[in-house]
Motif scaffolding. Structure first.
Motif, PDB file in Angstrom:
ATOM      1  N   ASP A 171      34.297  29.435  30.429  1.00  0.00           N
ATOM      2  CA  ASP A 171      34.788  28.677  31.586  1.00  0.00           C
ATOM      3  C   ASP A 171      35.883  29.408  32.358  1.00  0.00           C
ATOM      4  OD1 ASP A 171      33.179  27.024  30.112  1.00  0.00           O
ATOM      5  OD2 ASP A 171      34.468  25.269  30.264  1.00  0.00           O
ATOM      6  N   ALA A 172      36.847  29.978  31.645  1.00  0.00           N
ATOM      7  CA  ALA A 172      37.964  30.645  32.316  1.00  0.00           C
ATOM      8  C   ALA A 172      37.484  31.854  33.124  1.00  0.00           C
ATOM      9  CB  ALA A 172      39.012  31.081  31.293  1.00  0.00           C
ATOM     10  N   GLN A 173      36.522  32.591  32.588  1.00  0.00           N
ATOM     11  CA  GLN A 173      35.955  33.712  33.348  1.00  0.00           C
ATOM     12  C   GLN A 173      35.316  33.228  34.641  1.00  0.00           C
ATOM     13  OE1 GLN A 173      33.804  35.331  29.671  1.00  0.00           O
ATOM     14  NE2 GLN A 173      34.008  37.158  30.929  1.00  0.00           N
ATOM     15  N   LEU A 174      34.595  32.139  34.564  1.00  0.00           N
ATOM     16  CA  LEU A 174      33.935  31.588  35.750  1.00  0.00           C
ATOM     17  C   LEU A 174      34.967  31.122  36.771  1.00  0.00           C
ATOM     18  CD1 LEU A 174      31.162  29.535  33.912  1.00  0.00           C
ATOM     19  CD2 LEU A 174      30.836  31.680  35.159  1.00  0.00           C
ATOM     20  N   ASN A 204      38.598  41.358  32.924  1.00  0.00           N
ATOM     21  CA  ASN A 204      38.225  42.557  33.690  1.00  0.00           C
ATOM     22  C   ASN A 204      36.732  42.563  34.011  1.00  0.00           C
ATOM     23  OD1 ASN A 204      40.811  43.630  33.824  1.00  0.00           O
ATOM     24  ND2 ASN A 204      40.576  44.815  31.934  1.00  0.00           N
ATOM     25  N   LYS A 205      35.923  42.108  33.071  1.00  0.00           N
ATOM     26  CA  LYS A 205      34.483  42.048  33.305  1.00  0.00           C
ATOM     27  C   LYS A 205      34.140  41.047  34.402  1.00  0.00           C
ATOM     28  CE  LYS A 205      33.025  43.508  28.677  1.00  0.00           C
ATOM     29  NZ  LYS A 205      32.378  43.101  27.386  1.00  0.00           N
ATOM     30  N   ALA A 206      35.001  40.058  34.575  1.00  0.00           N
ATOM     31  CA  ALA A 206      34.789  39.062  35.629  1.00  0.00           C
ATOM     32  C   ALA A 206      35.460  39.477  36.937  1.00  0.00           C
ATOM     33  CB  ALA A 206      35.335  37.709  35.179  1.00  0.00           C
ATOM     34  N   ASP A 207      36.023  40.708  36.957  1.00  0.00           N
ATOM     35  CA  ASP A 207      36.737  41.218  38.127  1.00  0.00           C
ATOM     36  C   ASP A 207      37.913  40.329  38.512  1.00  0.00           C
ATOM     37  OD1 ASP A 207      35.105  43.471  38.496  1.00  0.00           O
ATOM     38  OD2 ASP A 207      33.613  42.285  39.577  1.00  0.00           O
ATOM     39  N   ALA A 208      38.546  39.751  37.509  1.00  0.00           N
ATOM     40  CA  ALA A 208      39.710  38.902  37.759  1.00  0.00           C
ATOM     41  C   ALA A 208      40.937  39.768  38.055  1.00  0.00           C
ATOM     42  CB  ALA A 208      39.982  38.021  36.545  1.00  0.00           C
TER      43      ALA A 208
END
Length: 237
Positions: A171-174, A204-208
């Motif tokens: 959820d947090a990644q989304l 990082n994988k989620a480009d956050a």
């Protein structure tokens, strides 16, 4: 029943210490976090921040609530959005109903004014999580969520989002995809370097845009017993 209500009120008061004890060292640390966020980006102003942690129990929800109040106290029109569709807590902290909120906004077309809860603090509004859905990750990956948060950005100067822990669910990644910045929370007792590095890798994988790390529950020396912990902010993850 009365004792339970009083206990809930005491618990809520302890959580929003930046309001109940504005001159304490703890409250000053929340204002420091606010200032650090403001100066974390020069070219692109930070107007939405996601607060998350690697694992549960780090105090992310309490910190998110207090930072939101700190922004409101600075005269910024602020929204606290409870993005934890699994174990929401913001409605308990601010003692409001959770019959409708983020989950209902994603599923149904509901006017914003019907979702927003005004708090006791000037310039601070709250949107709760809404009823817990059977498919939180699917809701948070929908286009309607992105559209909803984009709409909120036109209404508020700062949006603070509380989200589930990173290592538990996606959820947090989304949610991080819709935030201008992400702050990781860890606490002294359960601080684990490997967990933090794994959480950082997921973001990082989620480009956050990771803008900071907050160390929670660090003991204050030679202070009154009421100020038994404080929050220390850093831009190093």
């Amino acid at each position: 029943m009365r004792d339970r209500k009083m206990n809930n009120e005491v618990a809520s008061a302890k959580k929003i210490i930046v309001a109940t004890k504005p001159h304490s060292p703890v409250s000053e640390q929340f204002r420091t976090i606010r200032t650090n966020i403001m100066y974390s980006s020069i070219d692109r102003p930070i107007r939405s921040v996601l607060f998350t942690s690697a694992v549960a129990g780090a105090g992310k929800s309490t910190i998110a609530a207090n930072v939101a109040i700190a922004y409101a106290q600075a005269g910024k029109k602020t929204l606290l959005l409870d993005g934890d569709l699994r174990r929401p807590t913001c409605h308990y902290t601010f003692k409001v109903s959770n019959q409708k909120g983020l989950s209902t906004a994603i599923v149904n077309d509901i006017a914003l004014e019907d979702l927003v809860n005004q708090t006791e603090f000037d310039d601070l509004d709250l949107i709760t999580s809404g009823p817990i859905p059977p498919n939180p990750s699917e809701l948070l990956s929908s286009k309607k969520l992105t559209q909803f948060i984009d709409h909120l950005k036109f209404q508020y100067e700062m949006i603070i989002v509380d989200s589930p822990p990173l290592l538990s669910v996606t959820d947090a990644q989304l949610l991080s995809k819709s935030a201008d910045g992400v702050i990781l929370i860890t606490d002294v007792e359960n601080n684990n370097r490997n967990h933090l590095l794994e959480a950082k890798d997921l973001l990082n994988k989620a480009d956050a845009n990771i803008i900071g790390l907050v160390l929670n529950n660090r003991t204050i020396k030679d202070k009154s017993k009421d100020d038994y912990y404080y929050y220390q902010a850093s831009h190093d993850v």
